[in-house]
Design an enzyme around this catalytic site. Structure first.
Site, PDB file in Angstrom:
ATOM      1  N   HIS A  68       1.014  -1.244  -0.001  1.00 62.24           N
ATOM      2  CA  HIS A  68      -0.046   0.072   0.096  1.00 62.24           C
ATOM      3  C   HIS A  68       0.869   1.202  -0.099  1.00 62.24           C
ATOM      4  CE1 HIS A  68       0.439  -0.763   4.553  1.00 62.24           C
ATOM      5  NE2 HIS A  68       0.703   0.635   4.430  1.00 62.24           N
ATOM      6  N   HIS A 119       4.058   7.110   3.394  1.00 58.25           N
ATOM      7  CA  HIS A 119       4.826   6.266   3.222  1.00 58.25           C
ATOM      8  C   HIS A 119       4.511   5.260   2.188  1.00 58.25           C
ATOM      9  CE1 HIS A 119       2.076   4.381   6.160  1.00 58.25           C
ATOM     10  NE2 HIS A 119       2.073   3.328   5.504  1.00 58.25           N
ATOM     11  N   GLU A 158       7.683   1.372   5.084  1.00 53.12           N
ATOM     12  CA  GLU A 158       7.158   0.501   5.872  1.00 53.12           C
ATOM     13  C   GLU A 158       7.428  -1.047   5.420  1.00 53.12           C
ATOM     14  OE1 GLU A 158       3.017   0.691   6.448  1.00 53.12           O
ATOM     15  OE2 GLU A 158       2.794  -0.990   7.790  1.00 53.12           O
TER      16      GLU A 158
HETATM   17 CO    CO Z   1       1.232   1.525   6.213  1.00 56.75          CO
END
Ligand code: CO
Length: 138
Positions: free
Chosen positions: A8, A81, A130
């Protein structure tokens, strides 16, 4: 470690409700999850499905959340992110640390229910990364 799929893109927003309306009404998103709280991080989260990845909308409900600081610098919200999947979070942390990248804190359970960590943007070309252990069945 081996770089896995882009799970994502994290997007900070001052209003998940307003962001959902924008993705739905302007961009035509038709697979929008229900927002939920992630108390460990002081944020409300909502996932919007695109055919090949997801957008993670993140709205802080707690001023101690790191997202609150991001919104103080970016009041309209913005890209926060990128999240890539890895097979084994502990192996990834060991590998990154050995290569000199700063991993921020210990693994914790993320919005998809699997362990995640963040890697310092100064070691990642200015992008907050991440890493997330691939969910079972994927
Ligand atoms: Co995230």
């Amino acid at each position: 470690m081996s770089l896995g799929r882009l799970n994502h893109v994290g997007v900070a927003t001052p209003s998940i409700t307003a962001s959902i309306a924008m993705y739905r009404d302007i961009l035509g998103a038709d697979a929008i999850g229900a927002p939920f709280d992630l108390p460990a991080q002081g944020v409300k989260v909502c996932f919007i499905d695109a055919p090949n990845t997801q957008i993670e909308l993140i709205e802080p409900y707690d001023d101690s959340s790191p997202i609150a600081g991001f919104l103080a610098r970016n009041p309209a919200g913005g890209q926060h992110h990128l999240c890539f999947e890895v097979a084994d979070i502990h192996a990834a942390i060991a590998d990154l640390t050995a290569k000199g990248a700063r991993v921020l804190g210990m693994p914790r359970i993320g919005a998809h229910g699997t362990p995640i960590v963040f890697v310092h943007p100064r070691d990642m070309g200015g992008v907050l990364i991440e890493l997330m252990e691939t969910p079972a069945g994927h």
